[in-house]
Design a protein around this motif. Structure first.
Motif, PDB file in Angstrom:
ATOM      1  N   HIS A 121      38.363  37.438  -8.985  1.00 40.70           N
ATOM      2  CA  HIS A 121      38.398  37.032 -10.385  1.00 40.70           C
ATOM      3  C   HIS A 121      39.676  37.461 -11.078  1.00 40.70           C
ATOM      4  N   THR A 139      45.914  37.865  -7.981  1.00 43.07           N
ATOM      5  CA  THR A 139      46.715  37.089  -7.059  1.00 43.07           C
ATOM      6  C   THR A 139      47.574  38.089  -6.318  1.00 43.07           C
ATOM      7  N   THR A 185      41.396  33.911  -1.534  1.00 42.41           N
ATOM      8  CA  THR A 185      40.940  33.156  -2.699  1.00 42.41           C
ATOM      9  C   THR A 185      42.011  33.131  -3.782  1.00 42.41           C
ATOM     10  N   GLY A 186      42.650  34.282  -4.026  1.00 39.62           N
ATOM     11  CA  GLY A 186      43.717  34.331  -5.018  1.00 39.62           C
ATOM     12  C   GLY A 186      44.881  33.429  -4.667  1.00 39.62           C
ATOM     13  N   ARG A 201      43.821  29.797  -5.254  1.00 38.52           N
ATOM     14  CA  ARG A 201      43.818  29.453  -6.678  1.00 38.52           C
ATOM     15  C   ARG A 201      45.217  29.080  -7.140  1.00 38.52           C
ATOM     16  N   ARG A 202      46.187  29.827  -6.678  1.00 35.61           N
ATOM     17  CA  ARG A 202      47.575  29.503  -7.032  1.00 35.61           C
ATOM     18  C   ARG A 202      47.982  28.159  -6.432  1.00 35.61           C
ATOM     19  N   GLU A 254      46.429  25.431  -8.569  1.00 35.59           N
ATOM     20  CA  GLU A 254      47.066  25.351  -9.880  1.00 35.59           C
ATOM     21  C   GLU A 254      48.456  24.732  -9.785  1.00 35.59           C
ATOM     22  N   SER A 300      37.236  24.370  -3.998  1.00 35.38           N
ATOM     23  CA  SER A 300      36.460  25.603  -4.170  1.00 35.38           C
ATOM     24  C   SER A 300      37.216  26.738  -3.489  1.00 35.38           C
ATOM     25  N   PRO A 301      38.147  27.358  -4.199  1.00 34.40           N
ATOM     26  CA  PRO A 301      38.926  28.427  -3.564  1.00 34.40           C
ATOM     27  C   PRO A 301      38.064  29.603  -3.122  1.00 34.40           C
TER      28      PRO A 301
END
Length: 219
Positions: free
Chosen positions: A34, A37, A73-74, A77-78, A81, A159-160
């Motif tokens: 959450h 990164t 996961t981090g 997400r990057r 994005e 879905s990271p």
């Protein structure tokens, strides 16, 4: 290594999977992922703005399921994005050539692949037990066609969190990662899908979904 953007018709949803949280504490992953990164020294921060493809010192810093899943996961997400981004996590020598790779175009879908026998050197192929583990974890088997020799998963929308768990378990249980120093992480700008205007390589048509064969890696 290269990533080849190739447009393919949208395939059906991935096969049903076993729960990814078997042997992994999803609450810990969520708490870690959450707010983080990955930076080049293993510290975590919320406010990094640099594109993943421009990061000079990508790497992994954990070899235990929960922190490794959160770390990946981090990164994913990057990737989502940033859009138009490709990432590969390689494990082992150039001959073993074990890897996972991820691709998104406009951030509305993501493809992940785990190397299959077609892309491994003779004598370094997957064992029967490893193939079964890939299927049990939820990877779809390789499909026929050019560059389709890898096991794959597709998320639309991305879905990271799920992909990060799947990646961590695959690295640890299938590709025998025991030390984060074994991992080489590289990201690059993705090539646009076939048929896209090559004069505008920074984007892909909205809704373009990467499917098996959209990327290929060689060393």
């Amino acid at each position: 290594m290269t990533s080849n953007g190739r447009f393919h018709p949208l395939l059906s949803d991935p096969l049903p999977t076993v729960p990814l949280d078997v042997g992994i504490n999803t609450d810990k992953v969520k708490r870690r992922a959450h707010k983080m990164t990955t930076t080049n020294d293993g510290d975590m921060t919320d406010d990094r703005k640099i594109r993943l493809a421009d990061e000079l010192h990508l790497g992994l810093h954990h070899a235990h399921a929960e922190p490794l899943a959160a770390e990946i996961t981090g990164l994913l997400r990057r990737l989502i994005e940033d859009t138009m981004t490709f990432m590969i996590i390689e494990i082992g020598s150039s001959y073993a050539n074990r890897y996972l790779q991820f691709l998104t175009y406009d951030g509305t879908a993501m493809l992940a692949e785990s190397v299959g026998d077609e892309n491994l050197h003779p004598g370094f192929g997957l064992t029967g037990a490893e193939r079964q583990k890939l299927l049990r974890l939820g990877w779809n088997p390789p499909q026929d066609g050019p560059h389709n020799g890898n096991y794959w998963r597709q998320w639309e929308p991305p879905s990271p969190f799920d992909a990060g768990q799947l990646a961590a378990l695959t690295l640890l249980r299938v590709h025998n990662m025991t030390d984060p120093a074994q991992a080489v992480v590289t990201a690059a700008d993705a090539q646009p899908p076939v048929g896209h205007d090559e004069d505008d390589p920074a984007t892909a048509p909205p809704g373009t979904v990467p499917t098996p064969g959209s990327m290929r890696s060689t060393r």
